[in-house]
Every structure is written in C-alpha cells, then in structure tokens.
Motif scaffolding. Structure first.
Motif, short mmCIF file in Angstrom:
data_model
loop_
_atom_site.label_atom_id
_atom_site.label_comp_id
_atom_site.label_asym_id
_atom_site.label_seq_id
_atom_site.Cartn_x
_atom_site.Cartn_y
_atom_site.Cartn_z
N ASN A 175 26.89 97.59 -14.48
CA ASN A 175 25.44 97.95 -14.07
C ASN A 175 24.59 96.89 -14.22
N GLY A 176 24.94 95.48 -13.80
CA GLY A 176 24.13 94.35 -13.78
C GLY A 176 24.02 93.34 -14.69
N LYS A 177 24.64 93.90 -16.14
CA LYS A 177 24.51 93.18 -17.40
C LYS A 177 25.85 92.71 -17.97
N LYS A 178 26.01 91.76 -18.43
CA LYS A 178 27.22 91.08 -18.85
C LYS A 178 27.38 91.81 -20.38
N VAL A 179 28.73 92.44 -20.36
CA VAL A 179 29.02 93.00 -21.58
C VAL A 179 30.55 92.33 -21.98
N THR A 180 30.59 92.77 -23.36
CA THR A 180 31.87 92.27 -24.10
C THR A 180 32.31 93.44 -24.74
N ALA A 181 33.66 93.83 -24.53
CA ALA A 181 34.48 95.03 -25.03
C ALA A 181 35.76 94.43 -25.94
N ASP A 182 35.87 95.12 -26.93
CA ASP A 182 37.25 95.01 -27.53
C ASP A 182 37.85 96.13 -27.32
N LEU A 235 30.55 102.54 -23.83
CA LEU A 235 29.37 101.52 -23.54
C LEU A 235 28.04 102.38 -23.23
N GLY A 236 28.17 103.59 -23.20
CA GLY A 236 26.95 104.55 -22.89
C GLY A 236 26.91 105.04 -21.45
N CYS A 237 27.86 104.77 -20.67
CA CYS A 237 27.66 105.28 -19.28
C CYS A 237 28.48 106.77 -19.21
N LYS A 238 27.75 107.65 -19.63
CA LYS A 238 28.13 109.12 -19.55
C LYS A 238 28.17 109.65 -18.47
N SER A 239 27.81 109.17 -17.36
CA SER A 239 27.98 109.71 -15.80
C SER A 239 29.57 109.77 -15.65
N VAL A 240 30.05 108.92 -15.99
CA VAL A 240 31.53 108.91 -15.70
C VAL A 240 32.30 109.99 -16.47
N LYS A 241 32.92 111.00 -15.97
CA LYS A 241 33.67 112.23 -16.50
C LYS A 241 34.88 111.91 -16.21
N CYS A 242 35.63 112.79 -17.12
CA CYS A 242 37.11 112.88 -17.37
C CYS A 242 37.35 114.29 -16.60
N ARG A 257 41.93 95.13 -16.54
CA ARG A 257 42.03 94.58 -15.36
C ARG A 257 40.35 94.27 -14.75
N VAL A 258 39.43 94.68 -15.36
CA VAL A 258 38.00 94.42 -15.04
C VAL A 258 37.52 93.07 -15.77
N ASP A 259 38.28 92.71 -16.49
CA ASP A 259 37.78 91.20 -17.24
C ASP A 259 37.24 90.41 -16.06
N GLY A 260 36.29 89.97 -16.17
CA GLY A 260 35.59 88.99 -15.19
C GLY A 260 35.05 89.69 -13.91
N HIS A 261 35.15 91.06 -13.77
CA HIS A 261 34.70 91.77 -12.62
C HIS A 261 33.50 92.32 -12.77
N GLU A 262 32.92 93.23 -11.89
CA GLU A 262 31.85 93.99 -11.90
C GLU A 262 32.03 95.32 -11.60
N VAL A 263 31.39 96.06 -12.73
CA VAL A 263 31.56 97.48 -12.56
C VAL A 263 30.35 98.31 -12.41
N GLU A 315 24.59 105.21 -13.47
CA GLU A 315 23.68 104.51 -14.05
C GLU A 315 23.12 103.14 -13.46
N GLY A 316 23.99 102.47 -12.79
CA GLY A 316 23.58 101.28 -12.26
C GLY A 316 23.12 101.31 -10.70
N VAL A 317 23.06 102.84 -10.25
CA VAL A 317 22.37 103.00 -8.74
C VAL A 317 21.40 104.21 -8.89
N GLU A 318 20.73 104.43 -9.93
CA GLU A 318 20.07 105.65 -10.25
C GLU A 318 18.94 105.88 -9.09
N GLU A 319 18.31 104.94 -8.56
CA GLU A 319 17.19 105.22 -7.45
C GLU A 319 17.87 105.52 -6.30
#
Length: 159
Positions: free
Chosen positions: A8-15, A29-36, A64-70, A74-78
């Motif tokens: 969502n426009g911010k660089k993040v690191t995840a283990d 990482l806090g994106c609770k809109s993504v549901k299972c 697979r998303v290493d180096g990509h944009e997700v 939350e990133g397109v709220e408007e």
C-alpha cells in the motif's frame, strides 16, 4: 526468510516461513480487509493486487512478492469508498466480509478493461462469491459507477 515488498505504498520487511501464504502475511501486517473465505481460490475474498493485477492471496506464497508491490483495500480507500456509495445506493451493500475482495476486483477490472459490457463484467467478477445480496444490484451499481467515472474523465479533458 526475510522478504521486502511495497505494501500500500510503503516499503515493508517481513520474516516469513517458506510455505507462508501472502494472505497471512498481509493480515499480520495489519491489512484486515483481506479475508480467508475458502482457501481453495473459489471465493475471491482474499483478492489483492500484485503489481497492479488481481491475485488471490490465499494461493500466493509470500516469498513470491519479494521486491514487488502489493495493494490491499487499505491502499485504495478513497476509490473503495466511492464505489461503496454506489453499491449502497443500489441496495447492494454487503456485510463487509465479501466486499473488500469484490471491490478490489471491480477496481482492477476498471483499470484493465475499457468500457466492459455486462457480459464482460459478469465474466471478470465470476470468481467473487457473495452470500448477502443478489448480484443484480451489484451489477447495476458497477454500471452506474463506471458511467460516473467516464463522465468525470470527460469533464477533465481540456478543450
């Protein structure tokens, strides 16, 4: 393993573990809109964009998303809120469980297809299941939203 990506426009690191799916990582990482919803790629609830393309995050290994944009809702709220107003006006609002994935796919469709007709809309959204509303009110809302966006674009074009 450590991965880095733009969320969502911010660089993040995840283990992450090698078998971790993107769904779990973005929720962590806090994106609770993504549901299972199904864990079988049949419902569309876990839809995110990877480099601007709709993807089912339950079926994507996080590595697979290493180096990509997700992008998540939350990133397109408007944009999502604007589409949500059209859904509500047509009586197509949902409980909130299905709607994030549905909205992500509608917005992706609008970026991908130029002036889709009703059959193209139905085909594009075929993988999104909704348990709350009838699909006709959703389709009316999408068509009205697309018309409004086209009118808005026409007004922005300099003479």
């Amino acid at each position: 393993m450590e991965i880095q990506f733009v969320l969502n426009g911010k660089k993040v690191t995840a283990d992450v573990q090698p078998d971790a799916v993107l769904l779990d990582v973005v929720r962590g990482l806090g994106c609770k809109s993504v549901k299972c919803g199904c864990e079988t790629t049949n419902c569309g609830l876990c839809t995110v964009w990877i480099d601007g393309k709709s993807s089912l995050s339950c079926s994507v290994l996080a590595a697979r998303v290493d180096g990509h944009e997700v992008t998540t809702l939350e990133g397109v709220e408007e944009e999502a809120a604007e589409l949500g107003r059209f859904l509500a006006a047509e009586g197509a609002e949902q409980c909130g469980f299905c709607s994030p994935g549905f909205i992500m796919n509608v917005l992706a469709m609008m970026r991908e297809l130029e002036n889709p007709d009703l059959d193209e809309i139905k085909e594009y959204l075929a993988g999104n299941l909704c348990r709350c509303t009838g699909y006709m009110s959703q389709l009316r809302a999408i068509q009205k939203y697309m018309e409004a966006k086209q009118t808005e674009q026409c007004m922005e074009v300099p003479a």
